[in-house]
Design an enzyme around this catalytic site. Structure first.
Site, PDB file in Angstrom:
ATOM      1  N   GLY A 238      17.696  15.890 -12.988  1.00 12.81           N
ATOM      2  CA  GLY A 238      16.367  16.442 -12.750  1.00 12.81           C
ATOM      3  C   GLY A 238      15.224  15.457 -12.685  1.00 12.81           C
ATOM      4  N   GLU A 288      23.317  13.732 -15.619  1.00 10.66           N
ATOM      5  CA  GLU A 288      23.818  14.219 -14.313  1.00 10.66           C
ATOM      6  C   GLU A 288      22.787  14.049 -13.207  1.00 10.66           C
ATOM      7  OE1 GLU A 288      24.768  18.329 -14.824  1.00 10.66           O
ATOM      8  OE2 GLU A 288      26.137  17.957 -16.476  1.00 10.66           O
ATOM      9  N   GLY A 290      21.006  13.206  -9.830  1.00 14.36           N
ATOM     10  CA  GLY A 290      21.394  13.007  -8.445  1.00 14.36           C
ATOM     11  C   GLY A 290      20.252  12.325  -7.719  1.00 14.36           C
ATOM     12  N   ARG A 291      19.134  13.045  -7.619  1.00 17.48           N
ATOM     13  CA  ARG A 291      17.976  12.575  -6.865  1.00 17.48           C
ATOM     14  C   ARG A 291      17.524  11.180  -7.301  1.00 17.48           C
ATOM     15  NH1 ARG A 291      14.128  16.153  -4.651  1.00 17.48           N
ATOM     16  NH2 ARG A 291      14.914  17.689  -6.120  1.00 17.48           N
ATOM     17  N   ARG A 327      14.094  19.575   3.502  1.00 16.29           N
ATOM     18  CA  ARG A 327      13.238  19.676   2.318  1.00 16.29           C
ATOM     19  C   ARG A 327      11.785  20.112   2.626  1.00 16.29           C
ATOM     20  NH1 ARG A 327      11.906  16.522  -0.769  1.00 16.29           N
ATOM     21  NH2 ARG A 327      12.202  17.756  -2.613  1.00 16.29           N
ATOM     22  N   CYS A 358      13.089  25.266  17.414  1.00 18.08           N
ATOM     23  CA  CYS A 358      12.256  26.403  17.798  1.00 18.08           C
ATOM     24  C   CYS A 358      11.881  27.243  16.597  1.00 18.08           C
ATOM     25  CB  CYS A 358      12.990  27.225  18.847  1.00 18.08           C
ATOM     26  SG  CYS A 358      13.360  26.205  20.266  1.00 18.08           S
TER      27      CYS A 358
HETATM   28  N1  LLP Z   1      23.209  19.018 -12.628  1.00 19.14           N
HETATM   29  C1  LLP Z   1      23.167  20.308 -12.221  1.00 19.14           C
HETATM   30  C2  LLP Z   1      23.927  21.312 -12.960  1.00 19.14           C
HETATM   31  C3  LLP Z   1      22.397  20.660 -11.093  1.00 19.14           C
HETATM   32  O1  LLP Z   1      22.343  21.932 -10.707  1.00 19.14           O
HETATM   33  C4  LLP Z   1      21.675  19.665 -10.383  1.00 19.14           C
HETATM   34  C5  LLP Z   1      20.876  19.989  -9.204  1.00 19.14           C
HETATM   35  C6  LLP Z   1      21.772  18.336 -10.844  1.00 19.14           C
HETATM   36  C7  LLP Z   1      22.527  18.052 -11.965  1.00 19.14           C
HETATM   37  C8  LLP Z   1      21.054  17.198 -10.157  1.00 19.14           C
HETATM   38  O2  LLP Z   1      19.684  17.350 -10.159  1.00 19.14           O
HETATM   39  P1  LLP Z   1      18.745  16.149  -9.675  1.00 19.14           P
HETATM   40  O3  LLP Z   1      18.914  15.018 -10.677  1.00 19.14           O
HETATM   41  O4  LLP Z   1      19.191  15.754  -8.334  1.00 19.14           O
HETATM   42  O5  LLP Z   1      17.382  16.710  -9.692  1.00 19.14           O
HETATM   43  N2  LLP Z   1      17.917  20.677  -2.859  1.00 19.14           N
HETATM   44  C9  LLP Z   1      16.843  20.532  -3.816  1.00 19.14           C
HETATM   45  C10 LLP Z   1      17.356  20.135  -5.181  1.00 19.14           C
HETATM   46  C11 LLP Z   1      18.390  21.083  -5.744  1.00 19.14           C
HETATM   47  C12 LLP Z   1      18.947  20.663  -7.072  1.00 19.14           C
HETATM   48  C13 LLP Z   1      20.056  21.566  -7.528  1.00 19.14           C
HETATM   49  N3  LLP Z   1      20.704  21.175  -8.739  1.00 19.14           N
HETATM   50  C14 LLP Z   1      15.798  19.539  -3.274  1.00 19.14           C
HETATM   51  O6  LLP Z   1      15.994  18.983  -2.197  1.00 19.14           O
HETATM   52  O7  LLP Z   1      14.761  19.347  -3.891  1.00 19.14           O
END
Ligand code: LLP
Length: 435
Positions: A238, A288, A290-291, A327, A358
């Protein structure tokens, strides 16, 4: 920090001139910096000094096989949410014994696949799911390691569509109910409790909600540590990134110039705030994110189709669309847009930057001030490494874009642009329409 910068007015990724990449592979094309990913990984891995920390990279952010291989080599495990993601990690040479399997609706086949490949744990989101996992593990004749995903009911203060840890969200088990479930666990013969997990949302720009959530969950984690000897607490992902000043934020001076209170969330701030709460728990901590790991490590290269002058408004029509980068259309996401060749002698242009699709939502930026650009010129949408390609579609029958990985002066195409034959490979005309 990241490795995108201008050298002699030409935008580079590490030592590679991005205009050369665009000429070679065409546009739209995603380009990722391996060194930025490695730097981000190391900062995250060291943000909780003294604790036993594991990183389970959230594959959904960017599931390219080369990116997964790179993260595996850096030491990452993975946070997985589908059979497809499990197969991707295996194909990239990743390790399921360091990976976790999450999601509110895992199918029996997916649960079986994860167990057969020795997943570290399945993150359980409900009682019926726990019963399903117990059943599948029974048929396989091997116990299923599980962790309970709790919903701490905390406001993550982010976009509503990416808030996950508040009452009313579909995710996690409310704390009060989680107490009952862990009692019920004793009766299930084929599951073993390994940990507790939570994830309150994505693109968080303040540390407060993380602190509140960990503080709320900590007593439960401590109780399960005593009662079941659980091994880990995953505090989810997150961490947000800088979208607004994406290019400038790659330089240390940008951070130094900001008063401390206005600096964006960093792993260092995050770690310092959470360490005192996590240390006493005496368990392994999983992260965890990702971003944070991949967002600022990627850009989307695009070419200008036309500069269209409308009624009191200009539209810069580019060859990337919402199908390539969703996004902005879906979350009002903001991406900085910069020319690949900077020319300070040109006039400024205020325009909506739009794609060819479109739909009016196919808009990357409204009234954005840019250097004047014309047909055929190249630009980059910054910070597009997370939830870019992984959310791309073929809407309007546009092929999925290409992906390129850069490391130093080396670069290689890691996903070829889709062809029409590939796009339609699984389709057929039924016999009753033939002839
Ligand atoms: N762990 C779980 C259980 C999750 O559901 C998620 C993301 C993450 C980790 C990783 O979160 P991050 O560190 O990436 O924020 N498509 C959206 C973001 C959706 C995130 C869903 N869950 C966007 O482009 O902003």
């Amino acid at each position: 920090m990241h490795h995108f910068h201008y050298t002699n007015q030409n935008l580079h990724c590490e030592s590679v001139d991005l205009a050369a990449v665009a000429r070679l592979y065409g546009t739209p094309t995603y380009v990722y910096s391996a060194t930025t990913i490695a730097d981000n990984y190391r900062r995250l891995a060291t943000c909780l000094p003294g604790l036993d920390v594991g990183i389970c990279y959230a594959v959904k952010a960017n599931s390219n096989l080369a990116v997964l291989r790179h993260l595996h080599q850096l030491g990452a495990g993975f946070d997985l949410v589908s059979g497809g993601e499990i197969r991707r990690v295996l194909a990239a040479g990743g390790d399921l014994s360091r990976s976790v399997f999450a999601g509110v609706g895992k199918s029996e086949d997916e649960i079986r696949l994860a167990l057969e490949h020795g997943v570290m744990a399945l993150h359980v989101e409900s009682e019926p799911e726990l019963a399903r996992i117990n059943h599948v593990a029974g048929t396989l004749g091997r116990p299923a390691p599980v962790a309970l995903r709790i919903n701490p009911d905390v406001d993550a203060k982010t976009h509503a569509k990416i808030t996950t840890g508040k009452r009313g969200n579909k995710f996690g088990i409310p704390l009060a109910q989680a107490e009952r479930i862990h009692e019920a666990l004793g009766k299930l013969r084929h599951v073993t409790l390994r940990g507790v997990q939570m994830h309150i949302g994505s693109q968080l720009t303040e540390v407060g909600p993380f602190v509140d959530a960990v503080a709320k969950a900590a007593p439960f984690v401590a109780e399960l540590r005593r009662a079941h000897g659980i091994e880990y607490f995953s505090i989810g992902g997150g961490m947000g990134v800088v979208y607004d000043d994406a290019l400038a934020s790659g330089r240390a001076e940008w951070w130094d110039a900001k008063p401390v209170a206005q600096r964006p969330l960093t792993p260092e701030v995050y770690g310092e705030a959470l360490l005192p709460l996590l240390q006493p728990l005496d368990v392994r901590i999983l992260l965890e994110h990702g971003r944070f790991l991949v967002a600022n490590a990627g850009v989307l290269l695009s070419r200008v189709e036309h500069l269209k002058r409308g009624d009191g408004k200009a539209f810069l029509v580019i060859d990337a669309g919402m199908n390539d980068l969703l996004r902005p259309a879906l979350y009002d996401g903001r991406h900085e847009i910069v020319p690949l060749q900077r020319d300070t002698s040109r006039r400024a242009l205020v325009a909506d930057v739009v794609g060819p699709i479109c739909e009016s939502s196919d808009c990357f930026a409204r009234d954005r001030q840019l250097q004047e650009l014309g047909e055929g010129e190249l630009l980059a949408l910054m910070s597009a490494g997370a939830y870019g390609f992984s959310m791309a579609s073929r809407y309007n029958s546009r092929p999925l874009p290409a992906e390129v990985l850069v490391q130093g002066s080396a670069f290689e195409m890691v996903t070829a642009r889709e062809t029409f034959a590939q796009m339609t490979a699984n389709e057929k005309i039924p016999a009753f329409l033939e002839g």
